[in-house]
Scaffold this motif. Structure first.
Motif, PDB file in Angstrom:
ATOM      1  N   GLU A 124     -37.685 -32.074  33.842  1.00 19.73           N
ATOM      2  CA  GLU A 124     -37.479 -33.225  32.815  1.00 19.73           C
ATOM      3  C   GLU A 124     -36.856 -32.453  31.333  1.00 19.73           C
ATOM      4  O   GLU A 124     -35.876 -32.873  30.806  1.00 19.73           O
ATOM      5  CB  GLU A 124     -38.512 -34.169  32.625  1.00 19.73           C
ATOM      6  N   ILE A 127     -33.672 -31.059  31.553  1.00 15.97           N
ATOM      7  CA  ILE A 127     -32.273 -31.865  31.763  1.00 15.97           C
ATOM      8  C   ILE A 127     -31.911 -32.702  30.499  1.00 15.97           C
ATOM      9  O   ILE A 127     -31.134 -33.160  30.009  1.00 15.97           O
ATOM     10  CB  ILE A 127     -32.552 -32.840  32.921  1.00 15.97           C
ATOM     11  N   ARG A 128     -33.225 -33.163  29.863  1.00 17.78           N
ATOM     12  CA  ARG A 128     -33.434 -33.907  28.455  1.00 17.78           C
ATOM     13  C   ARG A 128     -32.737 -33.075  27.202  1.00 17.78           C
ATOM     14  O   ARG A 128     -32.311 -33.592  26.449  1.00 17.78           O
ATOM     15  CB  ARG A 128     -34.587 -34.533  28.173  1.00 17.78           C
ATOM     16  N   LEU A 131     -29.384 -29.491  29.558  1.00 18.86           N
ATOM     17  CA  LEU A 131     -28.358 -30.040  30.357  1.00 18.86           C
ATOM     18  C   LEU A 131     -27.616 -31.226  29.633  1.00 18.86           C
ATOM     19  O   LEU A 131     -26.381 -31.340  29.548  1.00 18.86           O
ATOM     20  CB  LEU A 131     -28.960 -30.354  31.824  1.00 18.86           C
ATOM     21  N   ARG A 132     -28.468 -31.978  29.003  1.00 20.81           N
ATOM     22  CA  ARG A 132     -27.879 -33.138  28.244  1.00 20.81           C
ATOM     23  C   ARG A 132     -26.881 -32.616  27.191  1.00 20.81           C
ATOM     24  O   ARG A 132     -25.679 -33.238  27.061  1.00 20.81           O
ATOM     25  CB  ARG A 132     -29.062 -33.987  27.828  1.00 20.81           C
ATOM     26  N   VAL A 135     -23.751 -31.357  28.862  1.00 19.72           N
ATOM     27  CA  VAL A 135     -22.907 -32.136  29.366  1.00 19.72           C
ATOM     28  C   VAL A 135     -22.227 -33.018  28.149  1.00 19.72           C
ATOM     29  O   VAL A 135     -20.924 -33.469  28.293  1.00 19.72           O
ATOM     30  CB  VAL A 135     -23.757 -33.334  30.159  1.00 19.72           C
TER      31      VAL A 135
END
Lengths: 205, 205
Positions: A124, A127-128, A131-132, A135
């Motif tokens: 998590e 991703i937060r 990756l976030r 992106v």
DNA sequence: ATCATTCTTGACTGATTGGTCAACTCTGGT
DNA sequence: ACCAGAGTTGACCAATCAGTCAAGAATGAT
């Protein structure tokens, strides 16, 4: 034999760590974290269970090590999109890199899919944050291209997600594809051409 | 309280079976078959573990019951493609039905995804027979449309797989999408429009 | 109100789980 | 050849697993 120490790895350590991670990848990618057992991994690696725990603190440490290796290589293809490149070529090259990863590392893709299906409890943070941010950065690039009329006006977020879905799909759902298409079929046959056609037509101005 | 008997279900049986299957769907869809435990399902259902096993023979029977219900509704949208309809409209309607299923039944989609990731051990028969036959039938229809020049010439197999990937993706990877897009985002926002655009352009002659 | 049937569960079982430990063997530098 | 440290494992442990069972509680037809 604990976590990251400054001590240099011996020949035996390198070999056995690799054996363990290879076996763990096989088992975790098929059954998920909770569904996998240390006995299964030990058997797959050809080592005893206590020996596994000599090299890794516990079950989660093995899983964490696999995910860590994976996430690095997961960002690379997206990061490689060049804001100064030719828009359509950049995106198509990204699709090609992603599908090659699915072809070459299907178990890694399934490991990732399993983690997301379970709600991504162990990645998590990644991703937060990382990756976030990446992106968001690349979505802005794509939005810029769209606004400049260099590609069709599509939602960059949906575009990126659809690239992930279509490419990882060939690894994650390979079992289903094989069963539907018959025993002698390779799901990847024609996949690259199909996806190139699909995204070419989507992005054409 | 065994398997399928001719006896009519009582009010209590109907209520508790529903409670169990609802709880089991929650747990199985998140952790897969092996990662789920009866204690967890019992707690989620608000029933005791022996009571679970009063209504279902064993853990696998619960899982099988869930999958059985699921597979029925899984074929329906594909089966509804009408060979005599307008090709592009038929395919786009199929996409719309699939994405609505992902929106309305995300846990069912994840249950299915988990099963495929594990190599589809419990639904291999279904996939190799019913699903395979139906896919072959509809692929032939689509191929006919393509050869008649009524849609673009794309590989029907890849087309069907890509529809599955793109629609189920919104349910299976919902956790990732929410984390990437931020806390107040709905992954389904704009999804239908995006997919309609994507497949419209792909299939345009 | 009676009572056969349905429903419920605490207490259990044997198997499997992740993990420990002491004793052992192997390796490589001297 | 020696031996300190690295590597290995059988035997074990507490916790958890799926599943059983006997005894009791609720239900509903009469």
């Amino acid at each position: 034999m604990n976590t990251a120490s400054a001590a240099p790895l011996t020949r035996i350590q390198r070999r056995n760590r690799k054996l363990i991670l290879e076996a763990a990848l096989e088992v975790f990618s098929q059954h998920g974290f909770r569904g996998a057992t240390l006995d299964q991994i030990a058997a797959e690696a050809g080592l005893s269970k206590p020996n596994l725990l000599y090299y890794f603190d516990n079950k989660e440490a093995i899983h964490r090590s696999l995910l860590g290796d994976l996430l690095d290589s997961w960002l690379a293809p997206l990061r490689a999109i060049d804001p100064d490149g030719e828009p359509r070529a950049e995106i198509l090259a990204y699709v090609r890199r992603k599908i090659q990863m699915s072809r070459d590392f299907p178990r890694e893709s399934r490991l990732f899919a399993n983690e997301i299906l379970q709600g991504a409890p162990r990645i998590e943070g990644f991703i937060r944050t990382e990756l976030r941010a990446l992106v968001a950065e690349k979505a802005a690039v794509i939005r810029g291209w769209a606004q400049a009329g260099r590609i069709a006006d599509v939602d960059p977020m949906h575009l990126i997600f659809s690239i992930w879905a279509l490419t990882q799909n060939y690894a994650d759902f390979e079992a289903q594809m094989r069963m539907v298409r018959g025993p002698h079929s390779d799901p990847f046959d024609g996949a690259e051409d199909y996806l190139e056609t699909l995204f070419s037509r989507l992005l054409a101005v």
